[in-house]
Design an enzyme around this catalytic site. Structure first.
Site, short mmCIF file in Angstrom:
data_model
loop_
_atom_site.label_atom_id
_atom_site.label_comp_id
_atom_site.label_asym_id
_atom_site.label_seq_id
_atom_site.Cartn_x
_atom_site.Cartn_y
_atom_site.Cartn_z
N CYS A 94 42.64 33.40 27.50
CA CYS A 94 41.16 34.30 27.47
C CYS A 94 40.45 33.72 26.29
O CYS A 94 40.82 33.80 25.12
CB CYS A 94 41.43 35.69 27.20
N ARG B 149 38.30 24.29 36.87
CA ARG B 149 37.07 24.62 36.16
C ARG B 149 37.36 25.49 35.09
O ARG B 149 37.30 25.18 34.01
CB ARG B 149 36.03 25.17 37.15
N ASP B 150 37.58 26.63 35.42
CA ASP B 150 37.79 27.71 34.44
C ASP B 150 39.03 27.67 33.41
O ASP B 150 38.77 27.85 32.24
CB ASP B 150 37.93 29.15 35.30
N HIS C 286 40.30 39.02 35.50
CA HIS C 286 41.41 38.57 34.47
C HIS C 286 42.25 39.66 34.17
O HIS C 286 42.50 40.75 34.63
CB HIS C 286 40.59 38.44 33.07
N HIS D 278 36.27 38.00 40.55
CA HIS D 278 36.84 37.11 39.71
C HIS D 278 37.60 38.07 38.68
O HIS D 278 36.77 38.66 37.64
CB HIS D 278 35.88 36.26 38.95
N ASN E 106 42.65 34.42 33.19
CA ASN E 106 42.60 34.51 34.86
C ASN E 106 43.93 34.94 35.48
O ASN E 106 44.94 34.67 34.78
CB ASN E 106 42.44 32.82 35.24
ZN ZN Z 1 37.92 33.36 34.38
#
Ligand code: ZN
Length: 310
Positions: free
Chosen positions: A242, A14-15, A211, A209, A251
C-alpha cells in the site's frame, strides 16, 4: 473461448511494480505476463506511459505492450496520466487505456498537478486522439480516491457521481471506481456502485479496483458483485503493498480472488493451479519484495473443483 462470469483484470505488472522497490527485468515481465495469460487471465494492465524519470520500474512499457499484444486472447491495458501518455499507448497498440482521475482535487493537484477542469480537458483531448485512430482503444476514466483520501479524508458521494458524469461527457467510454487508499467498506461499495450506475448507465460502470489494506478487500468484492460489477482488478501476490501505509498490503490478491470466485461457482476462465505456479516468477525476479495471499500458503482444499473446469 469459454464463457466467463467475472473478468479478472491483473494489474500487478503496472500497479504492483510501480509500488515495488526493485525494478523487474523486462524479460521477467514478459515471462510473468505470458504465464498468466496461459493460466487463462484475459486482461492484464501491463504498464503505464509515464516518463522513465518518474517511474523507472515501467520504462519498458512500450516494449511490454507490443509483446503482450502477441499473446492470443489477451486484452492489453495500460494506464496513462495525460495526452502524451495516451499518444504512447496508441502508438504501441494498447487495447484499453485508463486515465486516473482523483475525485479528491487536493490529491489531483498534489499527484499530477492538475485541477479537475484541467483533467476533463485532458480527457477531451485524448478522446479526439482516439477518434482519429482506425483501431480505437477502449477508454476508461478511473475514479481514484472515490472511497476516501489520505489528504482530504471522506469524499462526497455526490462529487463522485458528478465526476463520473463529467468524465463520460468529456469522452470516456466507461468509468471505474477505485479504492486507492483502502478505506472502502462493503456498504459504501454497494451504495456508490448503485449511485454511479444510476447516473451514467448500468453498462458504463462494470469494473472496480479494490485494496485489502484493512482486510476488507474480498468482502468489498462481494458487495461490488451484488451491485452488478463484472470486472475486478487484482494483483498476483498482492504485489506492491500500500503506497500510503508502508508495510501494509495493497491490491487484493489475484490467487485469493480467483479461489473465492471459482469456489462460489463463478467462472473466471483461470486455471488456479497454473496461476499459483506463476508466483515463482515474482519470487525469483523481485528478491525480497513482500508477497501476500492465503491460498498460496494454504494450498487448494482437498477435492477442490473450480467452476471454470466444470
Ligand atoms: Zn491498486
Amino acid at each position: 473461448m469459454p464463457t466467463i462470469d467475472i473478468l479478472i483484470s491483473e494489474v500487478g505488472p503496472r500497479d504492483g511494480l510501480q509500488n515495488a522497490g526493485a525494478i523487474m527485468p523486462t524479460e521477467a515481465k514478459k515471462r510473468w505476463i505470458k504465464a498468466e495469460a496461459a493460466a487463462g487471465v484475459r486482461e492484464i494492465e501491463v504498464g503505464s506511459f509515464v516518463p522513465a524519470k518518474v517511474l523507472p520500474q515501467l520504462a519498458d512499457t512500450a516494449e511490454i505492450v507490443q509483446y503482450a499484444r502477441s499473446l492470443p486472447g489477451l486484452d492489453v491495458a495500460v494506464l496513462v496520466p495525460n495526452l502524451r501518455g495516451a499518444e504512447g499507448a496508441v502508438a504501441a497498440g494498447a487495447h484499453k487505456i485508463s486515465i486516473p482521475f482523483s475525485v479528491s482535487e487536493t490529491h489531483s493537484l498534489r499527484n499530477v498537478r492538475r485541477s479537475h477542469e484541467q483533467m476533463f480537458e485532458e480527457v477531451r483531448r485524448i478522446r479526439e486522439l482516439i477518434d482519429q485512430q482506425e483501431h480505437k482503444p477502449h477508454f476508461e476514466g478511473g475514479l481514484s480516491t472515490a472511497f476516501g483520501c489520505t489528504l482530504e479524508g471522506p469524499i462526497s458521494e455526490d462529487l463522485v457521481v458528478r465526476s463520473a458524469e463529467k468524465l463520460m461527457q468529456a469522452g470516456c467510454d466507461e468509468v471505474g471506481l477505485s479504492d486507492t487508499t483502502g478505506y472502502a467498506n462493503p456498504a459504501q461499495v454497494s451504495r456508490l456502485v448503485g449511485k454511479v450506475k444510476a447516473a451514467v448507465g448500468d453498462d458504463r460502470l462494470t469494473g472496480i479496483h479494490l485494496h485489502n489494506t484493512r482486510g476488507l478487500g474480498l468482502a468489498n468484492v462481494i458487495a461490488a458483485l451484488d451491485a452488478g460489477i463484472t470486472t475486478v482488478d487484482s494483483s498476483l501476490g498482492g504485489l506492491g503493498g500500500c503506497p500510503f501505509a508502508p508495510g501494509a498490503s495493497g491490491n487484493i490478491v489475484t490467487e485469493d480472488l480467483v479461489f473465492m470466485l471459482e469456489a462460489m461457482g463463478l467462472r473466471t476462465g483461470i486455471d488456479l493451479e497454473k496461476l499459483l505456479q506463476v508466483r515463482a516468477i515474482l519470487e525469483q525476479s523481485l528478491d525480497g519484495e513482500p508477497l501476500y495471499g492465503f491460498t498460496p500458503d494454504a494450498g487448494l482444499p482437498k477435492g477442490f473443483r473450480s467452476a471454470s473446469a466444470a
